[in-house]
Design a protein around this motif. Structure first.
Motif, short mmCIF file in Angstrom:
data_model
loop_
_atom_site.label_atom_id
_atom_site.label_comp_id
_atom_site.label_asym_id
_atom_site.label_seq_id
_atom_site.Cartn_x
_atom_site.Cartn_y
_atom_site.Cartn_z
N ALA A 7 1.46 14.91 7.00
CA ALA A 7 0.91 14.18 8.13
C ALA A 7 0.80 14.96 9.43
CB ALA A 7 1.72 12.90 8.37
N ASP A 8 1.49 16.08 9.57
CA ASP A 8 1.42 16.81 10.84
C ASP A 8 -0.01 17.22 11.18
OD1 ASP A 8 4.11 16.80 11.80
OD2 ASP A 8 4.62 18.27 10.27
N ALA A 9 -0.79 17.60 10.18
CA ALA A 9 -2.14 18.08 10.43
C ALA A 9 -3.23 17.16 9.88
CB ALA A 9 -2.31 19.48 9.83
N CYS A 10 -2.86 16.02 9.39
CA CYS A 10 -3.84 15.10 8.81
C CYS A 10 -4.64 14.41 9.92
CB CYS A 10 -3.14 14.06 7.94
SG CYS A 10 -4.27 13.01 7.01
N PRO A 11 -5.97 14.49 9.85
CA PRO A 11 -6.79 13.87 10.89
C PRO A 11 -6.59 12.35 10.96
CG PRO A 11 -8.09 15.37 9.55
CD PRO A 11 -6.77 15.22 8.86
N GLY A 12 -6.69 11.81 12.15
CA GLY A 12 -6.51 10.37 12.35
C GLY A 12 -7.47 9.52 11.53
N ALA A 13 -8.72 9.97 11.40
CA ALA A 13 -9.69 9.20 10.62
C ALA A 13 -9.25 9.08 9.16
CB ALA A 13 -11.07 9.86 10.69
N ILE A 14 -8.64 10.10 8.63
CA ILE A 14 -8.16 10.09 7.24
C ILE A 14 -6.93 9.18 7.13
CG2 ILE A 14 -7.22 11.51 5.39
CD1 ILE A 14 -10.31 11.84 6.05
N LYS A 15 -6.05 9.23 8.11
CA LYS A 15 -4.88 8.33 8.10
C LYS A 15 -5.34 6.88 8.11
CE LYS A 15 -1.88 11.54 10.54
NZ LYS A 15 -1.32 11.85 11.85
N ASP A 16 -6.37 6.58 8.91
CA ASP A 16 -6.87 5.20 8.96
C ASP A 16 -7.39 4.75 7.60
OD1 ASP A 16 -6.22 5.00 11.65
OD2 ASP A 16 -8.26 5.46 12.34
N ALA A 127 -15.00 21.20 12.28
CA ALA A 127 -14.37 19.92 12.57
C ALA A 127 -14.70 18.94 11.44
CB ALA A 127 -14.88 19.37 13.90
N LEU A 128 -13.79 18.00 11.22
CA LEU A 128 -13.99 16.98 10.20
C LEU A 128 -15.21 16.13 10.58
CD1 LEU A 128 -12.38 15.91 7.63
CD2 LEU A 128 -11.67 14.07 9.14
N SER A 129 -16.13 15.98 9.65
CA SER A 129 -17.35 15.21 9.91
C SER A 129 -17.26 13.82 9.29
CB SER A 129 -18.57 15.95 9.35
OG SER A 129 -18.52 15.92 7.92
N ASN A 130 -18.20 12.96 9.65
CA ASN A 130 -18.28 11.64 9.02
C ASN A 130 -18.53 11.78 7.52
OD1 ASN A 130 -17.86 10.29 11.41
ND2 ASN A 130 -20.03 10.08 11.87
N SER A 131 -19.32 12.76 7.15
CA SER A 131 -19.58 13.01 5.73
C SER A 131 -18.28 13.39 5.00
CB SER A 131 -20.61 14.13 5.59
OG SER A 131 -20.79 14.47 4.24
N ASP A 132 -17.45 14.21 5.65
CA ASP A 132 -16.15 14.58 5.06
C ASP A 132 -15.29 13.33 4.86
OD1 ASP A 132 -16.70 17.36 5.09
OD2 ASP A 132 -15.90 17.55 7.13
N SER A 133 -15.25 12.47 5.85
CA SER A 133 -14.47 11.23 5.74
C SER A 133 -14.97 10.35 4.61
CB SER A 133 -14.50 10.45 7.06
OG SER A 133 -13.84 11.17 8.08
N ARG A 134 -16.29 10.24 4.47
CA ARG A 134 -16.86 9.46 3.36
C ARG A 134 -16.51 10.08 2.01
NH1 ARG A 134 -21.12 9.12 7.01
NH2 ARG A 134 -22.23 10.80 5.96
N ASN A 135 -16.59 11.42 1.92
CA ASN A 135 -16.23 12.11 0.68
C ASN A 135 -14.76 11.86 0.33
OD1 ASN A 135 -18.79 13.19 0.37
ND2 ASN A 135 -18.25 15.14 1.32
#
Length: 152
Positions: A7-16, A127-135
């Motif tokens: 969790a130290d480096a996990c993006p907030g969008a992924i945590k959500d 940077a993490l993109s919306n596409s990355d979050s969807r993937n």
């Protein structure tokens, strides 16, 4: 089955995404970090704070992860260690680490580390993109579906 998060480096969008998935599927979600994190109140979501130090969170995850668990990390050495124990690993961009690909990815990571150590500028990841979050969300859903079939 448990989902472990480096969790130290996990993006907030992924945590959500993970918070919603843990609640929806009633799956244990454990976020491991060397600093306190705010997490939603839930019987399914826990924050584990480990002491500061090099790889302390990673070592805790490796020690605790079991076959069938999922580990969320961009750290390829951590992914290789848990895959070796029979767990699955998924990075925040949605790339699943498997027995078939993790050694090659680890070799490439080590090669790039050697280049950086010798002074070659290799740049960092975008940077993490919306596409990355969807993937990521799609790969997480596939893993959860496989797990629910395995436990039926």
């Amino acid at each position: 089955m448990t989902i472990w998060v480096d969790a130290d480096a996990c993006p907030g969008a992924i945590k959500d995404i993970l918070y919603r998935a843990a609640q929806r599927a009633s799956i244990q979600l454990k976020l491991v970090a060397n600093r306190a994190l705010q997490v939603p109140r839930s019987p399914w979501i826990n924050m584990i704070q480990v002491p500061r130090g090099f790889d302390v969170a990673d070592n805790h995850i490796v020690e605790m992860a079991r076959a069938g668990d999922l580990v969320i990390t961009a750290d390829i050495p951590l992914a290789a260690a848990v895959v070796g124990k029979g767990a699955c690993a998924l990075n925040p961009r949605g790339e699943l680490y498997t027995k078939d690909n993790v050694q090659g990815l680890l070799d490439m990571r080590n090669f790039m580390d050697t280049l950086r150590s010798s002074g070659v500028e290799t740049g960092g990841p975008p940077a993490l993109s919306n596409s990355d979050s969807r993937n990521f969300a799609a790969q997480l859903d596939r893993w959860m579906q496989r797990q629910s079939k395995a436990f039926k």
